[in-house]
Write an enzyme that holds these catalytic residues in place. Structure first.
Site, PDB file in Angstrom:
ATOM      1  N   GLU A 248       1.056  -1.224   0.012  1.00  0.00           N
ATOM      2  CA  GLU A 248      -0.458   0.176  -0.045  1.00  0.00           C
ATOM      3  C   GLU A 248       0.927   1.194   0.027  1.00  0.00           C
ATOM      4  OE1 GLU A 248      -3.050   0.521  -0.677  1.00  0.00           O
ATOM      5  OE2 GLU A 248      -3.232  -2.141  -0.866  1.00  0.00           O
TER       6      GLU A 248
ATOM      7  N   TYR B 204      -7.296   6.024   4.233  1.00  0.00           N
ATOM      8  CA  TYR B 204      -7.005   5.276   3.281  1.00  0.00           C
ATOM      9  C   TYR B 204      -6.126   3.736   3.397  1.00  0.00           C
ATOM     10  CZ  TYR B 204      -5.304   2.676  -0.272  1.00  0.00           C
ATOM     11  OH  TYR B 204      -5.786   1.463  -1.661  1.00  0.00           O
TER      12      TYR B 204
ATOM     13  N   ASP C  50     -10.405   4.723  -2.131  1.00  0.00           N
ATOM     14  CA  ASP C  50      -9.583   5.051  -3.416  1.00  0.00           C
ATOM     15  C   ASP C  50      -9.861   6.021  -4.183  1.00  0.00           C
ATOM     16  OD1 ASP C  50     -10.405   3.553  -4.755  1.00  0.00           O
ATOM     17  OD2 ASP C  50      -7.775   2.780  -5.098  1.00  0.00           O
TER      18      ASP C  50
ATOM     19  N   CYS D  24     -14.295   0.300 -14.472  1.00  0.00           N
ATOM     20  CA  CYS D  24     -15.179   1.744 -14.821  1.00  0.00           C
ATOM     21  C   CYS D  24     -13.770   2.557 -14.058  1.00  0.00           C
ATOM     22  CB  CYS D  24     -15.504   1.221 -13.754  1.00  0.00           C
ATOM     23  SG  CYS D  24     -16.605   2.924 -14.083  1.00  0.00           S
TER      24      CYS D  24
END
Length: 302
Positions: free
Chosen positions: A41, A124, A142, A197
């Protein structure tokens, strides 16, 4: 955005799709530790997967637990970060590893609030580690997730400026109550935004939730709201800092100022960027006036 009913099948459909079509990324494989997820991350912030994967693999081989990274010199950590960009992330990850090793018995915490107390770990990242490292129910938001929710739930072409509380509430409403399944949905929404998407070329025909997508139902209207400004790179201080760091990263010994002067013609900008690296601790100056990576051990007599 106006509040709209949450599509009942969005979470279920996205999870089913994810199980069948998710990219095979090393930090998603069975047996990946929460520490390995945390490292991924940090590295994935503003950096493409293709650049992160080889560096992440080397790091996990070299530093498989927080205490291993914590024991390394800061200079070596920054050097190993290579050209991932934003090298302050490496320093923050190093500091987080030290905190985990000394304050949490070398075990990455699972609680979001405790994770957020670690150096360099924001909302996050804390939620991503809880969800993807521990399989817990934690809404992970995110840019990709926000775009999926904006389209599927709100019928908008894009998410617009971040709305932290509202964004978390939107995603929370899509998660089932079960921890393990909620973690899969969190990963699925992120993957859906990353590969289907997408911002510029969404592949709606391949989308598992298109039958419930409010944006598709509305005819895919163009987004006309505020957008984040696109940040350039060429000629910026960030580029200059990167050039200077390239010199320090590959040097076996401290280098003279002339070696840094050679990488950028604009003297005032170059010196300003060098000063900022010194302030950030990414570089340091030796007693004889040369320069090295910050945290380099014993370099004054080289």
């Amino acid at each position: 955005m106006l509040h709209r009913p949450v599509p009942a099948g969005l979470g279920v459909r996205s999870a089913e799709w994810f199980r069948a079509h998710a990219r095979d990324l090393p930090w998603r494989r069975p047996g990946t530790t929460p520490w390995a997820v945390l490292v991924s991350e940090f590295m994935l912030q503003q950096t493409p997967v293709s650049r992160v994967e080889p560096v992440w693999l080397r790091w996990m081989e070299q530093w498989p637990v927080p205490s291993a990274l914590a024991a390394e010199s800061r200079a070596e950590v920054v050097r190993a970060w290579g050209k991932l960009g934003y090298p302050r992330r490496a320093m923050r990850l190093h500091a987080a590893a030290q905190a985990i090793a000394t304050e949490h018995d070398d075990r990455v915490p699972s609680d979001v609030a405790t994770l957020e107390a670690l150096p360099g770990v924001g909302s996050y990242t804390a939620r991503a580690v809880a969800a993807f490292g521990y399989g817990l129910r934690a809404p992970v938001v995110d840019t990709n997730v926000r775009r999926v929710v904006a389209r599927a739930v709100h019928g908008a072409g894009d998410a617009g400026p971040a709305r932290t509380k509202a964004d978390l509430a939107d995603v929370d409403a899509l998660l089932p109550g079960n921890d393990a399944e909620a973690a899969v949905v969190s990963a699925a929404l992120m993957e859906l935004g990353a590969v289907v998407c997408t911002a510029r070329s969404p592949r709606c025909a391949e989308c598992p939730v298109q039958v419930e997508c409010a944006w598709v139902a509305a005819g895919r209207p163009e987004y006309t709201g505020p957008r984040r400004p696109v940040q350039g790179f060429a000629g910026t201080d960030r580029q200059v800092r990167g050039r200077l760091m390239d010199v320090l990263r590959v040097a076996e010994h401290p280098v003279p100022k002339a070696a840094l002067d050679a990488v950028w013609a604009d003297g005032p900008q170059r010196d300003r960027c060098l000063d900022s690296l010194l302030v950030d601790g990414l570089a340091e100056q030796t007693a004889d006036g040369r320069f090295a990576l910050g945290g380099t051990a014993a370099h004054t007599t080289d």
